[in-house]
Design a protein around this motif. Structure first.
Motif, mmCIF file in Angstrom:
data_model
loop_
_atom_site.group_PDB
_atom_site.id
_atom_site.type_symbol
_atom_site.label_atom_id
_atom_site.label_comp_id
_atom_site.label_asym_id
_atom_site.label_seq_id
_atom_site.Cartn_x
_atom_site.Cartn_y
_atom_site.Cartn_z
ATOM 1 N N THR A 24 0.824 -1.213 0.000
ATOM 2 C CA THR A 24 0.000 0.000 0.000
ATOM 3 C C THR A 24 0.857 1.262 0.000
ATOM 4 N N LYS A 25 1.758 1.350 0.965
ATOM 5 C CA LYS A 25 2.589 2.549 1.098
ATOM 6 C C LYS A 25 3.552 2.682 -0.067
ATOM 7 N N ALA A 26 4.204 1.580 -0.429
ATOM 8 C CA ALA A 26 5.180 1.617 -1.521
ATOM 9 C C ALA A 26 4.523 1.985 -2.849
ATOM 10 N N ALA A 27 3.229 1.624 -3.004
ATOM 11 C CA ALA A 27 2.525 1.917 -4.246
ATOM 12 C C ALA A 27 1.975 3.337 -4.289
ATOM 13 N N GLY A 28 2.068 4.056 -3.172
ATOM 14 C CA GLY A 28 1.590 5.431 -3.129
ATOM 15 C C GLY A 28 0.125 5.571 -2.785
ATOM 16 N N ILE A 29 -0.469 4.536 -2.211
ATOM 17 C CA ILE A 29 -1.875 4.582 -1.813
ATOM 18 C C ILE A 29 -1.965 5.134 -0.390
ATOM 19 N N THR A 30 -2.659 6.240 -0.217
ATOM 20 C CA THR A 30 -2.755 6.886 1.100
ATOM 21 C C THR A 30 -4.198 7.096 1.535
ATOM 22 N N PHE A 31 -5.141 6.466 0.859
ATOM 23 C CA PHE A 31 -6.560 6.686 1.143
ATOM 24 C C PHE A 31 -6.951 6.141 2.517
ATOM 25 N N THR A 32 -7.737 6.907 3.252
ATOM 26 C CA THR A 32 -8.333 6.472 4.516
ATOM 27 C C THR A 32 -9.817 6.794 4.503
ATOM 28 N N HIS A 33 -10.623 5.785 4.783
ATOM 29 C CA HIS A 33 -12.074 5.958 4.776
ATOM 30 C C HIS A 33 -12.544 6.651 6.046
ATOM 31 N N ASN A 34 -13.519 7.531 5.901
ATOM 32 C CA ASN A 34 -14.109 8.247 7.031
ATOM 33 C C ASN A 34 -15.570 7.840 7.149
ATOM 34 N N ALA A 35 -15.907 7.104 8.189
ATOM 35 C CA ALA A 35 -17.295 6.683 8.423
ATOM 36 C C ALA A 35 -18.101 7.727 9.171
ATOM 37 N N GLY A 36 -17.450 8.802 9.584
ATOM 38 C CA GLY A 36 -18.157 9.861 10.293
ATOM 39 C C GLY A 36 -18.453 9.543 11.742
ATOM 40 N N LYS A 37 -17.758 8.565 12.311
ATOM 41 C CA LYS A 37 -18.062 8.141 13.681
ATOM 42 C C LYS A 37 -17.847 9.289 14.669
ATOM 43 N N ALA A 38 -18.910 9.556 15.471
ATOM 44 C CA ALA A 38 -18.827 10.628 16.460
ATOM 45 C C ALA A 38 -19.528 10.242 17.756
ATOM 46 N N GLY A 39 -19.637 8.929 17.989
ATOM 47 C CA GLY A 39 -20.229 8.460 19.230
ATOM 48 C C GLY A 39 -21.726 8.230 19.204
ATOM 49 N N LYS A 40 -22.387 8.593 18.105
ATOM 50 C CA LYS A 40 -23.840 8.425 18.037
ATOM 51 C C LYS A 40 -24.242 7.010 17.645
ATOM 52 N N ARG A 41 -23.319 6.264 17.095
ATOM 53 C CA ARG A 41 -23.552 4.872 16.679
ATOM 54 C C ARG A 41 -24.758 4.759 15.758
ATOM 55 N N TRP A 42 -24.675 5.489 14.665
ATOM 56 C CA TRP A 42 -25.697 5.440 13.634
ATOM 57 C C TRP A 42 -25.384 4.312 12.655
ATOM 58 N N LEU A 43 -26.403 3.630 12.202
ATOM 59 C CA LEU A 43 -26.263 2.417 11.398
ATOM 60 C C LEU A 43 -25.314 2.535 10.205
ATOM 61 N N PRO A 44 -25.370 3.589 9.388
ATOM 62 C CA PRO A 44 -24.481 3.650 8.221
ATOM 63 C C PRO A 44 -22.991 3.580 8.565
#
Length: 534
Positions: A24-44
């Motif tokens: 991942t790093k050597a290939a230049g992939i730096t993507f990080t997913h953001n689920a929006g988690k803020a403690g509300k524990r919403w299904l999505p």
């Protein structure tokens, strides 16, 4: 394929050690997913998102797309999708800026196909705010054409797939929809009776899936009800396009979460009939509707029939439905290594692929739980889980090869979407994983190409979706179909890779959706073929 040919295929493959290296790093992939988690524990927040290997510029080298979600309320950061150009040297360059994909939505799934037959693959992204259709303008530029396309899918979408279900040469679109959820109507659920946890889909009503017919001119029409697919009881996450009965028309298998799965038989007149119950794929072996996520379909045993792989919730094991050829499927997982080894895993992205190029399709599963505290109430189950890989030993047998694939393959993930492609064009198939609320991972296959291969990419006069490629050697016969979708919220490269073992030549036959056929004799192994419809 006869059992004797399967035996020949086994004898014609080199014994080898394959390792999957985290590049991942050597290939230049730096993507990080953001689920929006803020403690509300919403299904999505539990669903994660998908990824795709797409040859966006048509140079034969698979590029990468990651789908992103976002914060529920602005925090001063922007979470956008990611598009990586393949540099043809094992590395990628992020070209998202000004690509048209640099948008902020609560995204989930991705699918692609050339819907207007201009020679470039277009992108579809599912999102809570409403799905988006992007036309490929060339040179890594995509234009949002959703409004003028006639597509209007809002709610809680997941996976999607393009499919020419009516065989008119145009790519139609099927989209899975999950449940009726909204932040203002979120409900309280708990694992221990006090602290809020994520709810299961039983707490919500389902949503009907959508079928959009491509009418040409960049326009689609909603034919869901007309096609007999307007079922509001489904809670759908995965879609596999498959011709399960061999009649030349694409059928649809839909993986449902806590609801019976659906197998929609194509009636060849624009309508579908659900035959899942009588076919044996609606429930588990003991008659229970499982928590089904991702799905794939392929002929893994040379029987000439497409079988099904379904990723299920923990304590439910993978589903491995063998197509008996008489309209019935039998789940082979409970009686195989596949069931035992996958029992405690929660599988999202799943697919068949020949990782060691021995001519037999193996099984991959990307795993990860939805509840961070699951270990507190179920000590045998972990939140982060390593992937699983089952090697096809022939004769319908699989062995768990997961722990033999190197240290990187053992890392525990919160995996969701998964896809495969030969990104470095060395012949063997590499794996891309999208982690929920975490970094994407690129695994490079090292060693699979000790065996021989043929990679076939088709270019049709119209849509190549549904085209069949058959490869024959003295060791046996294999076949695959060009398709969109499969896995979970993801799509793999459309090039079809066939493992040839030690065979050095093969006969290649192409059956185009138009009815045309091409035959090529004595094709040399270790090639990437681009075949155009005559």
């Amino acid at each position: 394929m006869k059992p004797t040919l399967l035996l020949l295929a086994a004898l014609s493959a080199l014994p080898q050690t394959v390792q999957f290296a985290d590049v991942t790093k050597a290939a230049g992939i730096t993507f990080t997913h953001n689920a929006g988690k803020a403690g509300k524990r919403w299904l999505p927040e539990t669903m994660g998102s998908g990824c795709a290997f797409i040859d966006a510029d048509g140079d034969g080298w698979p590029d990468i797309v990651f789908v992103n979600s976002k914060d529920w309320t602005p925090r001063g950061r922007k979470s956008i999708q990611a598009l990586y150009r393949n540099n043809k040297n094992g590395t990628f360059t992020n070209v998202t800026a000004a690509s048209g994909l640099d948008i902020e939505v609560y995204g989930l799934g991705v699918a692609f196909a050339d819907y207007d037959n201009d020679g470039r693959d277009d992108l579809y992204i599912t999102a809570l705010e409403g799905d988006r259709l992007f036309h490929n303008e060339g040179n890594f530029k995509f234009r949002d054409v959703t409004a003028q396309s006639g597509i209007a899918n809002k709610g809680f979408p997941a996976s999607a797939a393009f499919v020419d279900y009516d065989k008119d040469g145009r790519a139609d679109l099927f989209v899975t929809n999950y449940v009726q959820w909204a932040s203002k109507s979120d409900v309280f659920c708990s694992l221990d009776g006090s602290a809020k946890s994520y709810c299961t889909p039983e707490s919500y009503k389902g949503l009907p899936n959508k079928l959009y017919r491509n009418v040409g001119g960049g326009k689609f029409e909603d034919v869901t009800a007309k096609a007999g697919l307007a079922d509001a009881t489904t809670k759908s996450l995965g879609i596999a396009v498959m011709d399960y009965n061999g009649d030349g028309y694409s059928d649809l298998f839909v993986a449902n979460d806590t609801q019976p799965n659906k197998l929609y038989r194509n009636n060849k007149n624009g309508t579908f009939t659900d035959v899942a119950v009588q076919s044996g794929v609606a429930f588990s072996e003991d008659g229970v509707a499982r928590g089904a996520m991702g799905v794939d379909a392929l002929d893994y045993d040379g029987s000439g029939r497409m079988h099904l792989l379904v990723g299920n919730f923990s304590n439910q094991m993978l589903g491995l439905y063998h197509n008996e050829g008489n309209g019935l499927f039998v789940d082979e997982a409970p009686r195989s290594a596949v069931g035992k080894a996958s029992l405690l895993s929660l599988a999202f992205g799943v697919f068949f692929f020949d990782y060691d190029l021995d001519g037999r399709a193996d099984i991959f599963a990307a795993n990860g739980h939805i509840e961070e505290d699951i270990g507190r109430v179920q000590p045998k189950i972990q939140f982060r889980q390593p992937p699983l890989l089952f090697r096809n030993e022939g004769q319908g047998k699989f062995s768990d090869a997961s722990k033999k694939l190197g240290a990187a393959f053992q890392q525990a993930l919160v995996a969701r979407g998964a896809a495969y492609a030969d990104f470095d064009r060395d012949g063997d198939l590499d794996v891309l994983i999208a982690n929920n609320h975490g970094p994407g991972v690129l695994y490079r296959n090292d060693g699979g190409n000790k065996n021989n291969y043929l990679s076939v990419r088709l270019h049709g006069k119209a849509s190549a979706l549904g085209a069949v490629v058959r490869v024959t050697t003295p060791a046996g016969r294999q076949w695959q179909t060009v398709h969109s979708g499969s896995s979970y919220c993801s799509q793999s490269d459309m090039a079809l890779v066939f493992g040839l073992g030690t065979q050095v030549t093969a006969k290649v036959e192409v059956e185009w959706p138009s009815g045309k056929k091409q035959v090529m004799e004595n094709v040399k192994a270790r090639q990437h073929l681009d075949i155009r419809e005559p």
